[in-house]
Write a protein that holds these residues in place. Structure first.
Motif, PDB file in Angstrom:
ATOM      1  N   HIS A 297      -0.690   9.001  -9.306  1.00 21.37           N
ATOM      2  CA  HIS A 297      -2.154   8.705  -8.691  1.00 21.37           C
ATOM      3  C   HIS A 297      -2.582  10.378  -8.108  1.00 21.37           C
ATOM      4  O   HIS A 297      -3.742  10.440  -8.269  1.00 21.37           O
ATOM      5  N   VAL A 298      -1.737  10.884  -7.586  1.00 22.98           N
ATOM      6  CA  VAL A 298      -2.049  12.116  -6.983  1.00 22.98           C
ATOM      7  C   VAL A 298      -2.367  13.092  -7.902  1.00 22.98           C
ATOM      8  O   VAL A 298      -3.546  13.699  -7.853  1.00 22.98           O
ATOM      9  N   ALA A 299      -1.775  13.043  -9.192  1.00 25.81           N
ATOM     10  CA  ALA A 299      -2.220  13.894 -10.257  1.00 25.81           C
ATOM     11  C   ALA A 299      -3.647  13.509 -11.064  1.00 25.81           C
ATOM     12  O   ALA A 299      -4.219  14.354 -11.316  1.00 25.81           O
TER      13      ALA A 299
ATOM     14  N   VAL B 272      -3.999   2.933  -0.304  1.00 27.15           N
ATOM     15  CA  VAL B 272      -4.180   2.719  -1.472  1.00 27.15           C
ATOM     16  C   VAL B 272      -3.196   1.849  -2.104  1.00 27.15           C
ATOM     17  O   VAL B 272      -2.100   1.869  -1.898  1.00 27.15           O
ATOM     18  N   GLN B 273      -3.691   0.595  -2.544  1.00 27.05           N
ATOM     19  CA  GLN B 273      -2.740  -0.472  -3.158  1.00 27.05           C
ATOM     20  C   GLN B 273      -2.429   0.012  -4.709  1.00 27.05           C
ATOM     21  O   GLN B 273      -3.319   0.150  -5.471  1.00 27.05           O
ATOM     22  N   LEU B 274      -1.210   0.112  -4.980  1.00 24.03           N
ATOM     23  CA  LEU B 274      -0.839   0.479  -6.393  1.00 24.03           C
ATOM     24  C   LEU B 274       0.234  -0.783  -6.984  1.00 24.03           C
ATOM     25  O   LEU B 274       1.029  -1.198  -6.044  1.00 24.03           O
TER      26      LEU B 274
ATOM     27  N   THR C  24       3.573   3.224   2.050  1.00 24.30           N
ATOM     28  CA  THR C  24       3.421   3.045   3.522  1.00 24.30           C
ATOM     29  C   THR C  24       4.763   2.759   4.181  1.00 24.30           C
ATOM     30  O   THR C  24       5.119   3.129   5.423  1.00 24.30           O
ATOM     31  N   ASP C  25       5.625   1.773   3.639  1.00 25.56           N
ATOM     32  CA  ASP C  25       6.795   1.340   4.369  1.00 25.56           C
ATOM     33  C   ASP C  25       7.876   2.245   4.650  1.00 25.56           C
ATOM     34  O   ASP C  25       8.567   2.404   5.366  1.00 25.56           O
TER      35      ASP C  25
ATOM     36  N   THR D  53       0.856  -1.136  -0.118  1.00 32.30           N
ATOM     37  CA  THR D  53      -0.143  -0.221  -0.123  1.00 32.30           C
ATOM     38  C   THR D  53       0.821   1.218   0.054  1.00 32.30           C
ATOM     39  O   THR D  53       2.002   1.245   0.554  1.00 32.30           O
ATOM     40  N   SER D  54       0.201   2.319  -0.551  1.00 29.06           N
ATOM     41  CA  SER D  54       0.996   3.934  -0.366  1.00 29.06           C
ATOM     42  C   SER D  54      -0.052   4.535   0.677  1.00 29.06           C
ATOM     43  O   SER D  54      -1.470   4.153   0.756  1.00 29.06           O
TER      44      SER D  54
END
Length: 244
Positions: free
Chosen positions: A140-142, A194-196, A173-174, A112-113
């Motif tokens: 993702h943010v964009a 969020v999983q990417l 996340t890590d 995850t992020s």
């Protein structure tokens, strides 16, 4: 986990340089600025999770390997042009990149992020969110509706939150977890994780099929005997995702 958005132009020289075309030392390219995946230690040497994984993979594949560091934003072009033979740098496997280079199976599962901020009220959907340039998190943010502000290194994204340039940072996340745990409440996770991506793999030139096969076999053997899980737990904690 990170990824580059690149054009097919980087692929023009793919296949011109191969690690298997003649006997040579296999050069492992990493960033050295993305703990705990890869860092530069006090002796100026590459260290971290990927140093241990990379050294063990080379031993199992019976390869002589050396480590090379490269800035993240040019790490794929410099692989294609032959400055090193393998990318081992917290790089997510994505369809976009797979059009330019090749990947082994993943050695780090899809993870995850998360958003890190200094206030529970940080607006991660419509505010300003920092991300490292050319990563899947920045992409993702964009696309999320927030205003993306990009930085060349992960440490700069954290600094942007501290100095008020950004409301939050979005990253692995890590990578963010130690900042939250060691900040005495200054930093916190906000929003939903969020999983990417498809996990992290070794990146190779598309022409290096034999080298890819050797590394795939080595990764499989580390998964099968549990040694890869041991390293995952060592660097990312007991609650990290491991391989069955």
């Amino acid at each position: 986990m990170k990824t580059l958005m690149m054009t097919a132009a980087f692929a023009l020289s793919a296949g011109m340089v191969t690690a298997e075309s003649h006997s040579m030392t296999v050069r492992l390219g990493t960033e050295g600025a993305y703990p705990p995946f890869n860092i530069i230690d006090d002796n100026g040497e590459v260290a971290g999770f990927e140093r241990e994984v990379g050294d063990e993979l080379c031993a199992r594949a019976e390869l002589t390997c050396e480590w090379v560091t490269n800035d993240w934003d040019s790490i794929i072009p410099n692989l294609v042009s032959g400055n090193y033979d393998v990318i081992i740098a917290g790089m997510s496997i994505t369809d976009e990149r797979d059009e330019v280079i090749d990947f082994t199976q993943n050695y780090f599962p899809p993870a995850t992020s998360s958003y890190l901020a200094m206030s529970e009220d940080a607006d991660v959907e419509g505010g300003v969110v920092a991300g490292q340039t050319a990563t899947i998190q920045a992409a993702h943010v964009a696309e999320s509706g927030a205003t993306l502000i990009e930085f060349a290194t992960p440490d700069e994204t954290i600094a942007a939150v501290q100095n008020g340039e950004a409301d939050a940072v979005f990253a692995d996340t890590d990578f963010l977890k130690p900042f939250v745990e060691e900040s005495d409440g200054e930093f916190m996770f906000v929003g939903e994780p969020v999983q990417l991506g498809k996990g992290i793999g070794l990146g190779l030139r598309e022409s290096d099929t034999e080298l890819k096969e050797k590394f795939n076999a080595a990764i499989s053997s580390m998964k099968e005997d549990g040694s890869l899980n041991e390293l995952l737990v060592k660097y990312f904690g007991e609650d990290t995702q491991t391989y069955e």
